[in-house]
Design a protein around this motif. Sequence first.
Motif, mmCIF file in Angstrom:
data_model
loop_
_atom_site.group_PDB
_atom_site.id
_atom_site.type_symbol
_atom_site.label_atom_id
_atom_site.label_comp_id
_atom_site.label_asym_id
_atom_site.label_seq_id
_atom_site.Cartn_x
_atom_site.Cartn_y
_atom_site.Cartn_z
ATOM 1 N N GLN A 1 4.079 1.510 -1.088
ATOM 2 C CA GLN A 1 4.907 1.622 -2.284
ATOM 3 C C GLN A 1 4.092 1.847 -3.552
ATOM 4 O OE1 GLN A 1 7.798 -1.555 -2.547
ATOM 5 N NE2 GLN A 1 8.267 -1.393 -0.375
ATOM 6 N N LEU A 2 2.866 1.344 -3.567
ATOM 7 C CA LEU A 2 2.015 1.504 -4.756
ATOM 8 C C LEU A 2 0.648 2.066 -4.346
ATOM 9 C CD1 LEU A 2 2.845 -1.855 -6.593
ATOM 10 C CD2 LEU A 2 3.680 0.439 -7.162
ATOM 11 N N PRO A 3 0.639 3.279 -3.785
ATOM 12 C CA PRO A 3 -0.632 3.824 -3.288
ATOM 13 C C PRO A 3 -1.672 4.035 -4.383
ATOM 14 C CG PRO A 3 1.041 5.532 -3.340
ATOM 15 C CD PRO A 3 1.731 4.224 -3.630
ATOM 16 N N ASP A 4 -1.221 4.269 -5.598
ATOM 17 C CA ASP A 4 -2.127 4.507 -6.723
ATOM 18 C C ASP A 4 -2.060 3.381 -7.749
ATOM 19 O OD1 ASP A 4 -3.017 7.027 -5.700
ATOM 20 O OD2 ASP A 4 -1.100 7.883 -6.342
ATOM 21 N N ASP B 1 -0.655 3.573 -11.414
ATOM 22 C CA ASP B 1 -0.376 5.001 -11.610
ATOM 23 C C ASP B 1 0.493 5.589 -10.509
ATOM 24 O OD1 ASP B 1 -1.961 5.133 -13.972
ATOM 25 O OD2 ASP B 1 -3.772 5.229 -12.735
ATOM 26 N N SER B 2 1.069 4.732 -9.659
ATOM 27 C CA SER B 2 1.913 5.215 -8.564
ATOM 28 C C SER B 2 3.179 5.855 -9.110
ATOM 29 C CB SER B 2 2.272 4.054 -7.625
ATOM 30 O OG SER B 2 1.119 3.532 -7.032
ATOM 31 N N ARG C 1 0.830 -1.203 0.000
ATOM 32 C CA ARG C 1 0.000 0.000 0.000
ATOM 33 C C ARG C 1 0.868 1.257 0.000
ATOM 34 N NH1 ARG C 1 -2.013 0.303 4.936
ATOM 35 N NH2 ARG C 1 -3.107 -1.659 4.695
#
Length: 159
Positions: free
Chosen positions: A49-52, A55-56, A47
């Motif tokens: 490291q790749l919150p989006d 599209d992170s 979560r």
Amino acid sequence: MVELVPMTAEEFARVREPLVRSYAEAMVTDRGLAPAAALERATTQLREQLPDGVDSAGALLRTARVGVVEVGWIWVGLPGGPAGPHTAWLNSVEVHPGHRRQGYGRRMIQLVEAELAALGVPELGLNVFGSNTEAIHLYHDLGYRVAAQQMTKRISPAG
């Protein structure tokens, strides 16, 4: 011929839970974490490291295809994160079970290295669990060297 294409949100949704699960299982096996703690840590790290998702910022998520067949995926963090200002980080590379031992993992890493070189990134680092001997062998074959090493020993409780 393997091709890397940007991962879609739908593809990420499909690989997200298996990624968390496999990372948690490795932390149980290699670090001795309790399963619930390992699952919580894996979920939290993903979560953060790749919150989006796809599209992170600072993340390259690529799906590997041979023609129209998906054979795996790879995730690289661009420089500027915990690895430092010049080092990208290979967070995960996965070849789907039915496509393993055919050179796809090797080729995926080579392709992402070429993409990073085109972006001017001078170094790619990675961590590998000690029990993952196949990956260790592959990384050595691709020219990676040990830059640091962590060791642990399980201590039995006093009886």
